[in-house]
Design an enzyme around this catalytic site. Structure first.
Site, short mmCIF file in Angstrom:
data_model
loop_
_atom_site.label_atom_id
_atom_site.label_comp_id
_atom_site.label_asym_id
_atom_site.label_seq_id
_atom_site.Cartn_x
_atom_site.Cartn_y
_atom_site.Cartn_z
N ASN A 292 13.11 4.79 -3.17
CA ASN A 292 12.47 5.33 -4.38
C ASN A 292 13.02 6.68 -4.81
OD1 ASN A 292 10.53 3.12 -4.34
ND2 ASN A 292 9.68 4.16 -2.57
N SER B 150 8.50 -0.52 -1.78
CA SER B 150 7.76 -1.13 -0.66
C SER B 150 6.95 -2.31 -1.18
CB SER B 150 6.80 -0.12 -0.03
OG SER B 150 7.47 0.77 0.82
N ASP C 247 5.98 -1.97 10.28
CA ASP C 247 5.41 -0.87 9.51
C ASP C 247 4.56 0.03 10.42
OD1 ASP C 247 4.22 0.50 7.05
OD2 ASP C 247 5.30 -1.15 6.12
N HIS D 236 -0.10 2.30 5.49
CA HIS D 236 0.95 1.63 4.74
C HIS D 236 1.11 0.16 5.11
CE1 HIS D 236 5.17 0.74 3.53
NE2 HIS D 236 4.86 1.53 2.51
#
Length: 451
Positions: free
Chosen positions: A200, A265, A67, A103
């Site tokens: 998404n 996520s 990430d 994130h």
């Protein structure tokens, strides 16, 4: 390569905190006072987290979080974050312990948060005894030095070589590359499990996203409190399972260290943490056996089918897997048919979809794909119990990556005193969690950043 379109982002971030001892004893039953963060974490109630923690907390399991970096100084992650790898060196300050977008810290929090902040009033992860291996990668906005699938391939290989049993990739993109496919196969051969979010963009064309559609990767969709597919969660034959991904409160990389959001996520992090709980209880099992048990104990579609294109074989239920795992099956046979099918339908096209055909369209959403699951008759909880075994999934293909896109959701109830909840707009690489410029509670958005 990952796109850099401006969107609204929807996501929640992981919380990992202090020492493993915290969840073995008193922390196994955290107080849920109205001013505690734990009282806002609905998914832990639905999954009977406290009950599971009496059996397993994910101890001795390492989860690689590929990430934007993971901040080891987050109050709920202290003592849980290992030294990892920085593949964004020169593009962002610091190293893998410097989260340039926020994130990665959020995903780590959902997985391994210990709730240590404020004497146990912080945010908990589903597997608070697990360790986090941070692997920082560049974003799509880092046009100089951005290597797409090649960089992700290096990250996956490093995670596998470092002994990470679980590899969490809360990222998605429509592009791919052979390096991704090869790295996933390598990781499986080294004994790891790879989880990735389906994306998404269900309401924006519902594209097939990678690495979720890569053979050997467990593709995770999102569900809300009603246990229906989240409206934003991509659907199609690539979906293997689902997990909570809406209204997720967790530790994160924002200024306050606490965030709330939605996205695949988050769902991916919950699936990864579920695998960690099971593997910790059965350390002698292989990656194939852990995944098989996850599939055997999953809560399936309400239409009685073995799977559907919205939630795959169903919603993860680690509690059932810990109680009655059933037969884990052969140690050396991957339980989903992706790899075999990929070999049989090998195509020279680098963009083959999981259906086995290059550029194959994604199926439309099933009538019952959004159906909610029944209550667990043995525990009167939201969690579903309509059993469904693991069965045949369709093919997969090679991939690359990018950060899962999300939408901003409502701000949560007031957080613990002195720790205001924050929420941030969508970042340049479509990251799905608040970053260092997190928006304060009293500001619905940050006009200075793309939405």
């Amino acid at each position: 390569m990952p796109t850099n379109r401006n969107r609204r982002g929807r996501s929640r971030f992981l919380v990992s905190a202090a020492a493993g001892l915290l969840l073995v004893g008193a922390a196994a039953s955290p107080a849920q006072a109205s001013d505690s963060t734990r009282s806002q974490q609905w998914h832990l109630d639905a999954m009977h987290a406290e009950e599971m923690w009496k059996t397993s907390t994910g101890k001795n399991i390492t989860v690689a979080v590929i990430d934007t970096g993971v901040d080891p100084n987050n109050p709920d992650l202290k003592g849980r974050v290992l030294d990892g790898l920085d593949l964004a060196k020169g593009l962002h300050e610091g190293d893998e312990h410097s989260d340039y977008q926020g994130h990665g810290t959020g995903m780590a929090g959902l997985i391994a948060g210990t709730g240590a902040w404020g004497g146990g009033r912080g945010a908990y992860g589903l597997a608070p005894g697990a360790k986090i291996l941070p692997i920082r990668v560049p974003s799509a906005g880092d046009t100089i030095g951005f290597a797409g699938a090649a960089t992700m391939g290096k990250a996956i290989r490093f995670a596998a070589d470092s002994g990470a049993q679980v590899i969490n990739i809360s990222m998605a993109t429509a592009s791919n590359g052979p390096e991704m496919d090869e790295a996933v196969r390598y990781a499986l051969g080294r004994g790891s499990l790879v989880f990735a979010g389906t994306g998404n963009d269900a309401e924006k064309g519902n594209p097939v996203e990678y690495p979720a559609a890569t053979p050997g990767v467990v593709a995770v969709a999102s569900v809300g409190k009603d246990l229906r597919r989240s409206s934003f969660s991509n659907f199609g034959p690539q979906v293997d399972m689902a997990a909570p991904g809406e209204d997720m409160v967790h530790a994160c990389g924002a200024k306050t260290g606490l965030c709330k959001g939605d996205g695949t996520s988050d769902a991916t992090a919950i699936a990864s943490a579920s695998a960690a709980l099971i593997w910790s209880k059965h350390p002698d099992w292989t990656n194939n056996q852990v995944l098989r048990v996850m599939l055997n104990t999953i809560g399936g579609p309400t239409d009685g089918a073995k799977r559907n294109d919205s939630i795959g074989y169903g919603i993860v239920r680690p509690r059932i897997a810990l109680q009655n795992p059933g037969d884990p099956g052969p140690a050396d046979v991957y339980p989903l048919p992706d790899l075999k099918e990929a070999e049989k339908t090998a195509s020279p096209s680098p963009t083959a979809s999981k259906s086995g055909e290059a550029g194959a369209p994604v199926k439309g959403d099933d009538t019952d794909a959004n159906a909610s699951a029944a209550e667990d008759s043995g525990s009167n909880t939201l969690w579903i119990v309509i059993g469904a075994g693991a069965a045949v999934l369709l093919v997969a293909a090679v991939a690359a990556f990018a950060i899962s896109r999300k939408r901003r959701s409502q701000l949560p109830p007031p957080p613990p005193p002195g720790m205001p909840m924050q929420q941030t707009p969508y970042g340049g690489w479509q990251f799905t969690q608040p970053g260092p410029d997190a928006v304060p509670e009293n500001n619905p958005y940050n006009p200075g950043r793309p939405q």
